[in-house]
Scaffold this active site. Structure first.
Site, PDB file in Angstrom:
ATOM      1  N   ALA B  49      33.270  33.125  44.329  1.00  0.00           N
ATOM      2  CA  ALA B  49      33.777  31.986  45.093  1.00  0.00           C
ATOM      3  C   ALA B  49      33.141  30.646  44.739  1.00  0.00           C
ATOM      4  O   ALA B  49      32.963  29.778  45.580  1.00  0.00           O
ATOM      5  CB  ALA B  49      33.639  32.245  46.595  1.00  0.00           C
ATOM      6  N   HIS B  52      34.033  26.118  39.883  1.00  0.00           N
ATOM      7  CA  HIS B  52      33.342  25.718  38.658  1.00  0.00           C
ATOM      8  C   HIS B  52      33.878  24.404  38.117  1.00  0.00           C
ATOM      9  O   HIS B  52      35.089  24.174  38.119  1.00  0.00           O
ATOM     10  CB  HIS B  52      33.552  26.764  37.556  1.00  0.00           C
ATOM     11  CG  HIS B  52      32.895  28.077  37.814  1.00  0.00           C
ATOM     12  ND1 HIS B  52      31.535  28.218  37.887  1.00  0.00           N
ATOM     13  CD2 HIS B  52      33.406  29.318  37.999  1.00  0.00           C
ATOM     14  CE1 HIS B  52      31.231  29.492  38.107  1.00  0.00           C
ATOM     15  NE2 HIS B  52      32.359  30.183  38.189  1.00  0.00           N
ATOM     16  N   VAL B 175      55.946  46.276  39.963  1.00  0.00           N
ATOM     17  CA  VAL B 175      56.871  46.265  38.827  1.00  0.00           C
ATOM     18  C   VAL B 175      56.485  47.392  37.886  1.00  0.00           C
ATOM     19  O   VAL B 175      55.349  47.446  37.403  1.00  0.00           O
ATOM     20  CB  VAL B 175      56.819  44.911  38.090  1.00  0.00           C
ATOM     21  CG1 VAL B 175      57.679  44.958  36.830  1.00  0.00           C
ATOM     22  CG2 VAL B 175      57.262  43.783  39.013  1.00  0.00           C
ATOM     23  N   CYS B 401      36.168  37.482  68.213  1.00  0.00           N
ATOM     24  CA  CYS B 401      35.195  38.004  67.242  1.00  0.00           C
ATOM     25  C   CYS B 401      33.997  37.085  67.365  1.00  0.00           C
ATOM     26  O   CYS B 401      34.065  35.916  66.958  1.00  0.00           O
ATOM     27  CB  CYS B 401      35.756  37.985  65.820  1.00  0.00           C
ATOM     28  SG  CYS B 401      34.501  38.172  64.544  1.00  0.00           S
ATOM     29  N   CYS B 403      30.762  37.251  66.188  1.00  0.00           N
ATOM     30  CA  CYS B 403      29.888  36.920  65.061  1.00  0.00           C
ATOM     31  C   CYS B 403      30.467  35.751  64.275  1.00  0.00           C
ATOM     32  O   CYS B 403      29.755  34.849  63.867  1.00  0.00           O
ATOM     33  CB  CYS B 403      29.721  38.107  64.137  1.00  0.00           C
ATOM     34  SG  CYS B 403      29.069  39.570  64.939  1.00  0.00           S
TER      35      CYS B 403
HETATM   36  C1  LIG Z   1      32.594  39.515  40.309  1.00  0.00           C
HETATM   37  C2  LIG Z   1      33.502  38.357  40.031  1.00  0.00           C
HETATM   38  C3  LIG Z   1      33.053  37.071  40.245  1.00  0.00           C
HETATM   39  C4  LIG Z   1      33.888  35.970  39.999  1.00  0.00           C
HETATM   40  N1  LIG Z   1      33.446  34.733  40.332  1.00  0.00           N
HETATM   41  C5  LIG Z   1      34.289  33.670  40.181  1.00  0.00           C
HETATM   42  C6  LIG Z   1      33.888  32.391  40.588  1.00  0.00           C
HETATM   43  O1  LIG Z   1      32.797  32.218  41.109  1.00  0.00           O
HETATM   44  N2  LIG Z   1      34.736  31.339  40.391  1.00  0.00           N
HETATM   45  C7  LIG Z   1      35.974  31.514  39.840  1.00  0.00           C
HETATM   46  O2  LIG Z   1      36.671  30.553  39.674  1.00  0.00           O
HETATM   47  N3  LIG Z   1      36.375  32.746  39.468  1.00  0.00           N
HETATM   48  C8  LIG Z   1      35.585  33.820  39.641  1.00  0.00           C
HETATM   49  N4  LIG Z   1      35.992  35.070  39.272  1.00  0.00           N
HETATM   50  C9  LIG Z   1      37.281  35.217  38.633  1.00  0.00           C
HETATM   51  C10 LIG Z   1      38.464  35.150  39.569  1.00  0.00           C
HETATM   52  O3  LIG Z   1      38.242  35.943  40.703  1.00  0.00           O
HETATM   53  C11 LIG Z   1      39.674  35.644  38.815  1.00  0.00           C
HETATM   54  O4  LIG Z   1      39.774  34.974  37.607  1.00  0.00           O
HETATM   55  C12 LIG Z   1      40.954  35.405  39.580  1.00  0.00           C
HETATM   56  O5  LIG Z   1      40.873  35.937  40.878  1.00  0.00           O
HETATM   57  C13 LIG Z   1      42.099  36.023  38.848  1.00  0.00           C
HETATM   58  O6  LIG Z   1      43.268  35.875  39.598  1.00  0.00           O
HETATM   59  P1  LIG Z   1      44.600  36.610  39.173  1.00  0.00           P
HETATM   60  O7  LIG Z   1      45.652  36.096  40.069  1.00  0.00           O
HETATM   61  O8  LIG Z   1      44.772  36.492  37.719  1.00  0.00           O
HETATM   62  O9  LIG Z   1      44.291  38.153  39.414  1.00  0.00           O
HETATM   63  P2  LIG Z   1      44.363  39.033  40.734  1.00  0.00           P
HETATM   64  O10 LIG Z   1      43.779  38.362  41.888  1.00  0.00           O
HETATM   65  O11 LIG Z   1      43.816  40.368  40.386  1.00  0.00           O
HETATM   66  O12 LIG Z   1      45.900  39.135  41.030  1.00  0.00           O
HETATM   67  C14 LIG Z   1      46.758  39.960  40.301  1.00  0.00           C
HETATM   68  C15 LIG Z   1      47.774  40.509  41.259  1.00  0.00           C
HETATM   69  O13 LIG Z   1      48.786  41.168  40.542  1.00  0.00           O
HETATM   70  C16 LIG Z   1      49.198  42.298  41.263  1.00  0.00           C
HETATM   71  N5  LIG Z   1      49.823  43.231  40.344  1.00  0.00           N
HETATM   72  C17 LIG Z   1      49.259  43.927  39.345  1.00  0.00           C
HETATM   73  N6  LIG Z   1      50.184  44.679  38.720  1.00  0.00           N
HETATM   74  C18 LIG Z   1      51.355  44.439  39.323  1.00  0.00           C
HETATM   75  C19 LIG Z   1      52.681  44.941  39.135  1.00  0.00           C
HETATM   76  N7  LIG Z   1      52.955  45.820  38.167  1.00  0.00           N
HETATM   77  N8  LIG Z   1      53.657  44.507  39.956  1.00  0.00           N
HETATM   78  C20 LIG Z   1      53.390  43.607  40.947  1.00  0.00           C
HETATM   79  N9  LIG Z   1      52.154  43.120  41.159  1.00  0.00           N
HETATM   80  C21 LIG Z   1      51.156  43.529  40.347  1.00  0.00           C
HETATM   81  C22 LIG Z   1      47.907  42.818  41.836  1.00  0.00           C
HETATM   82  O14 LIG Z   1      48.154  43.629  42.972  1.00  0.00           O
HETATM   83  C23 LIG Z   1      47.167  41.538  42.176  1.00  0.00           C
HETATM   84  O15 LIG Z   1      47.352  41.132  43.512  1.00  0.00           O
HETATM   85  C24 LIG Z   1      35.182  36.176  39.490  1.00  0.00           C
HETATM   86  C25 LIG Z   1      35.624  37.476  39.269  1.00  0.00           C
HETATM   87  C26 LIG Z   1      34.812  38.561  39.563  1.00  0.00           C
HETATM   88  C27 LIG Z   1      35.324  39.934  39.384  1.00  0.00           C
END
Ligand SMILES: Cc1cc2nc3c(=O)[nH]c(=O)nc-3n(C[C@H](O)[C@H](O)[C@H](O)COP(=O)(O)OP(=O)(O)OC[C@H]3O[C@@H](n4cnc5c(N)ncnc54)[C@H](O)[C@@H]3O)c2cc1C
Ligand SMILES: Cc1cc2nc3c(=O)[nH]c(=O)nc-3n(C[C@H](O)[C@H](O)[C@H](O)COP(=O)(O)OP(=O)(O)OC[C@H]3O[C@@H](n4cnc5c(N)ncnc54)[C@H](O)[C@@H]3O)c2cc1C
Lengths: 415, 467
Positions: B49, B52, B175, B401, B403
């Site tokens: 969270a 950056h 999908v 809630c 807390c």
């Molecule tokens: C430990 C950790 C720390 C991090 N710290 C930071 C940070 O401090 N700052 C920052 O900016 N970023 C941070 N990140 C990175 C950030 O969390 C990710 O880059 C971001 O959440 C990616 O978003 P997204 O939408 O690509 O992926 P996701 O949030 O994973 O979304 C993908 C979505 O697609 C859906 N999906 C998958 N397959 C299908 C399908 N076939 N059909 C329909 N839906 C599907 C999934 O259910 C999911 O909801 C961190 C990541 C991690 C793991």
């Protein structure tokens, strides 16, 4: 007089303060009903230390509230103390609005809670079905739902057996109880009921080392502490019991000095905290004792509060800390304010870390032994009451008062 | 089958939600398809969270560009819609000589990324700013622009804005197949297939699977797990900046950061795993971050823990984002958004619209509805302390809630919002309920009854869904 928390401690203090002619006593309770935790404890086992009668939790809770009201205390429910706005002024959130209340004195009686799974750093997945006893009781008695089909209970102290009772009575099978200690820490009959009548195995010297399941819990891994042997138990519910932590957030936010052993605010035997005009009582001081003990503390705190309200004195005098050494883990009250506002004839509460037989507890200041008391058995996670009275012999310039067991007078510092 | 959509976005994480929101500004028919039961239940809900600035990204990379752009856009958007953001600044701390010599290198990198205002800190200056820092800190670097953001509100705000502006949100729809006649793609996702002219792949950890449906195999996602510990609010006074270690070649390392809810985060680890669903924590992982945390902020480890969790980064063979547009295939891939997606999301979405706008004609809508999210951040005036709000509606004075100080009014609103909470898990991310230190010891029973009453569904339904 403002009292935060309408549990047994706060309500007992309110009744006693009114009996002592304190003009206006206001109890702030954040829930819809006063009474504190006993409201959700639908089993007998309340009232013995303070009322010399046994009754169910809800009946006991109603009694506490009725006595406070009859004595003329005001109880505001759904009124949460959410912030300090001055040394003895609190911000209150309630459906009636957001406002400040001030007292000439404040008593904190906010109780304690069990450490949940996360606080115990148990690894694994994060499925549904992981509870504390508190949550379990509110689901079963409040929302009238069964917790699950098959549960594992972590802990083997009094409250753990309350959890077993709640589970079995509402139709959830208990697969096992787990304790990291060599045996259970409750009364024989309760343990017998669980092991004998319900056939629940107690896995001693064991830890819960993993929770598994997606969506819902499907099992846990248990590891023996000395052999390292692991076993898996299938279950859909895990109840974490005991491992209490005072609800000390308001106390800490108010900048009160805290006791490292109890993790509650440091109080002297008149229940004075380090904050002028701020007192504390009940499970906020030390985690869960029985309701009766919390109520007795509340009642005892009223003497010092009434005195403070009459003459405003009591802070600024020397405070002698009480410290314990292993295998003792804490004592409460944990300081003496000299002179105490009232003679300290009520007992102190103690905890030990291990099972001890025929042990003597010594209280000393410097080289002087102030008090010795012999105990046939000391059991961890169980209330031990050390007689008062010796406090009259404590002197302001004699250094800290040390409480230890006679067989291991100086073994390690308490945490 | 219904008329085809102009664009189908697969995945309602922060990236997919940002794209859907950006598209909702245009006269397009857009659908946002999500496999999970809610918006933002993937990696977007389990991260560190941090908002950056991109100061340490590889200069010239797609990631560097989009994080910097995303940062600027998010700062403005957060203020507009009420996403909790605090610009705390970050202190990068060097604990030994090897790390001290890295500081100028990092400074140069930041300059190359256009990130300004960095300042070198002596040991004394560090301790003056962060008095609870453990012994042995040698020197540091202040990055004033770094901040913290609410990972739950961000995707929800974007999805809400998309929905109120006409985007269709399909939840519980994974999908699993794609058929195409060259101009219309038909996505199989349960009983109702979805036809669309363009498809955006924002499937996070599953982005490579979706690639496969389009006959593309440009990368493979290998999840990299990060485990974290959340400390209770009492720990918040121990730090005022995000405390970063000096990164190594392989990892950004374990950081300590305040959160917008007033907690403190410690983590993450970085372990490659095989299972894209396995978000479990491990003993080794938790012990590792505890050891690191004890060094950085010794007083932290005595504080109470309110949660532990793990998130999975969508790591690929490449260190950069995998953004590829096939205009002929009418397919846009937004994959490999590994560890900065929360910060970059709005930048990625802006870029996605630019790419799509090449072949896909789109004009801005005349009137667009704005959204305003409920104030859940500690830096905002929350409902329980808003005298005029409580005076208008007493439900905002009824704390359910304790807390996290969430009121009955907020629970009700979250159940009735345009992208409503469907259970306790959804309420948790919308209102903070059950996220606190007691984890339901006090409030679980009452909350379940309240939600059952509000929704007219049996209480048992909500207990099953509670994680
Ligand atoms: C430990 C950790 C720390 C991090 N710290 C930071 C940070 O401090 N700052 C920052 O900016 N970023 C941070 N990140 C990175 C950030 O969390 C990710 O880059 C971001 O959440 C990616 O978003 P997204 O939408 O690509 O992926 P996701 O949030 O994973 O979304 C993908 C979505 O697609 C859906 N999906 C998958 N397959 C299908 C399908 N076939 N059909 C329909 N839906 C599907 C999934 O259910 C999911 O909801 C961190 C990541 C991690 C793991
Ligand atoms: C599962 C379980 C089983 C038990 N079984 C037994 C038993 O069989 N027999 C027995 O004697 N004891 C039993 N106990 C222990 C007993 O319930 C406690 O000792 C007793 O309730 C302690 O009283 P208290 O007043 O200190 O705290 P509590 O009862 O916890 O009361 C504290 C009150 O303060 C309120 N409060 C907290 N913060 C605020 C705030 N900021 N503003 C307003 N109000 C606030 C809370 O809502 C609560 O009502 C059991 C406890 C548990 C959890």
């Amino acid at each position: 007089m403002v009292i935060v928390g309408g549990g047994p401690a706060g309500l007992a203090a309110a009744a006693e303060l009114r009996r002592r002619q304190v003009g206006r006593v206001l109890v702030l309770e954040r829930e819809g009903e006063p009474g504190g935790i006993p409201r959700d404890c639908h089993h007998a086992g309340f009232g013995w230390p303070d009322l010399k009668r046994m009754m169910s939790g809800p009946a006991y809770a109603r009694g506490c509230a009725a006595r406070a009201r009859a004595a003329g205390a005001e109880i505001w429910t759904e009124s949460s103390a959410t912030r300090w706005r001055g040394a003895r002024t609190l911000q209150v959130t309630s459906p009636h609005g957001l406002f400040d209340v001030s007292g000439r004195a404040v008593l904190l009686a906010t109780g304690c809670r069990e450490r949940p799974r996360a606080a115990r750093l148990v690894p694994g997945t994060r499925p549904a079905g992981v509870l504390t006893t508190g949550a379990l009781q509110r689901i079963v008695h409040g929302a009238r739902e069964r917790a699950g089909r098959r549960a594992v209970v972590v802990g083997a102290e009094h409250v753990s057996y309350s959890a077993v009772h709640t589970l079995t009575a509402s139709g959830t099978e208990v697969a096992a109880m787990i304790t990291d200690l060599p045996r259970h820490q409750t009364y024989g009959p309760l343990a017998w009921l669980a092991a004998g009548r319900h056939g629940i195995p107690l896995l001693a010297q064991s830890e819960l080392t993993r929770i598994s399941g997606k969506g819902r819990v499907d099992g846990v891994e248990v590891t023996h502490r000395t052999t390292g042997a692991t076993q898996s138990i299938a279950c859909d519910t895990v109840v974490f019991t005991g491992d209490w932590i005072p609800d000390h957030e308001l106390a800490r936010a108010g900048g009160l000095a805290m006791d490292p052993g109890t993790r509650g605010p440091r109080v002297d035997a008149s229940y004075r905290t380090s904050g002028p005009g701020v007192f504390a009582a009940g499970n906020l001081l030390h985690g869960a004792e029985t309701a009766g003990i919390a109520a007795l503390e509340g009642r005892a705190s009223a003497a010092g509060i009434a005195r403070f309200l009459a003459d405003g004195a009591g802070w600024g005098a020397p405070v002698v800390p009480l410290s314990v050494t292993r295998p003792l883990v804490w004592i409460s009250p944990n300081a003496l304010g000299l002179p105490e506002a009232a003679p300290v004839d009520h007992p102190f509460v103690l905890r030990v870390a291990e099972f001890l037989r025929d042990e003597t507890v010594d209280v000393r200041q410097g080289a002087r032994i102030l008090h010795r008391e012999r105990f046939r058995a000391l059991v961890p996670n169980r209330s031990i009451r050390l007689r008062g009275g010796w406090t009259r012999a404590v002197v302001a310039d004699g250094g800290p008062v040390l409480i230890s067991t006679a067989s291991r007078p100086r073994e390690g510092e308490a945490r | 089958m219904a008329a085809p959509f102009d664009v189908a976005v697969i995945g309602a994480g922060v990236v997919g939600a940002a794209v859907a929101r950006a598209l909702s500004a245009f006269d397009l028919r857009t659908v946002l398809i999500e496999a999970g039961p809610d918006v933002g239940t993937g990696t977007s809900k389990a991260n560190t969270a941090i908002l950056h600035t991109g100061f340490d990204a590889a200069p010239g990379s797609m990631e560097a560009r989009l994080v910097a752009r995303g940062y600027a856009l998010m700062s403005a958007y957060a203020a507009e819609v009420g996403i909790p953001v605090e610009q705390t600044g970050a202190c990068l701390v060097a604990w030994n000589e090897d790390e001290v010599v890295q500081l100028p290198v990092i400074e140069e990198k930041a300059a190359a990324n256009g990130c300004r205002g960095l300042r070198r800190l002596s040991g004394d200056e560090l301790y003056a700013m962060e008095p609870h820092l453990g012994p042995g800190a040698r020197a540091g670097l202040l990055i004033p622009g770094e901040g913290i953001v609410c990972p739950f509100t961000a995707p929800l705000a974007m999805a809400t804005e998309a929905v109120v502006n006409g985007v269709e949100l399909r939840l519980d729809s994974r999908v699993t197949s794609m058929e195409s006649d060259g101009s219309i793609h038909v996505l199989g996702c349960g009983p109702d297939p979805i036809a669309a002219r363009y498809v955006v792949n924002a499937a996070g950890l599953q982005a490579d699977t979706i690639e496969g449906l389009f006959g593309r195999h440009r990368f493979r996602v290998r999840p990299r797990r990060g485990e974290l510990i959340v400390y209770d609010k009492m720990a918040r006074r121990l730090l005022s900046h995000v405390l970063l270690p000096v990164p190594t070649k392989t990892t950004k390392g374990v950081l300590v950061a305040p959160t917008v809810f007033g907690n403190v985060l410690l983590g993450p680890t970085a372990t490659d795993v095989d299972d894209k669903e396995d978000r479990s924590t491990t003993r080794e992982g938790l012990e590792y971050v505890l050891a690191k945390g004890g060094r950085v902020l010794p007083a932290l480890v005595n504080e109470e823990v309110t949660a532990t969790y793990a998130g999975l980064r969508a790591a690929t063979e490449s260190s950069d984002y995998q953004i590829h547009f096939d205009p002929v295939l009418r397919y846009l891939c937004l994959g490999g958004i590994r560890s900065t997606g929360l910060s970059a999301s709005l930048g990625i979405a802006e870029h996605a619209v630019e790419l799509l706008a090449g072949p896909l004609p789109m004009t801005l809508k005349r009137d667009r509805k704005k959204v305003r999210m409920p104030p859940v951040g500690e830096g905002m005036v929350r409902a329980y302390e808003d005298a005029s709000l409580i005076a208008r509606d007493p439900e905002y004075g009824r704390i359910v809630c304790h807390c996290e100080r969430v009121t009955a009014g907020e629970i009700r609103d979250a159940l009735r919002s345009p992208v409503p909470a469907r259970g306790l898990e959804g309420l948790r991310r919308r209102t903070r309920c059950l996220q606190g230190r007691c984890q339901g010891f006090y409030c679980l029973g009452g909350l379940v009854s309240l939600v059952a009453r509000e929704t007219g569904r049996p209480a048992a339904a909500f207990l099953e869904a509670l994680a």
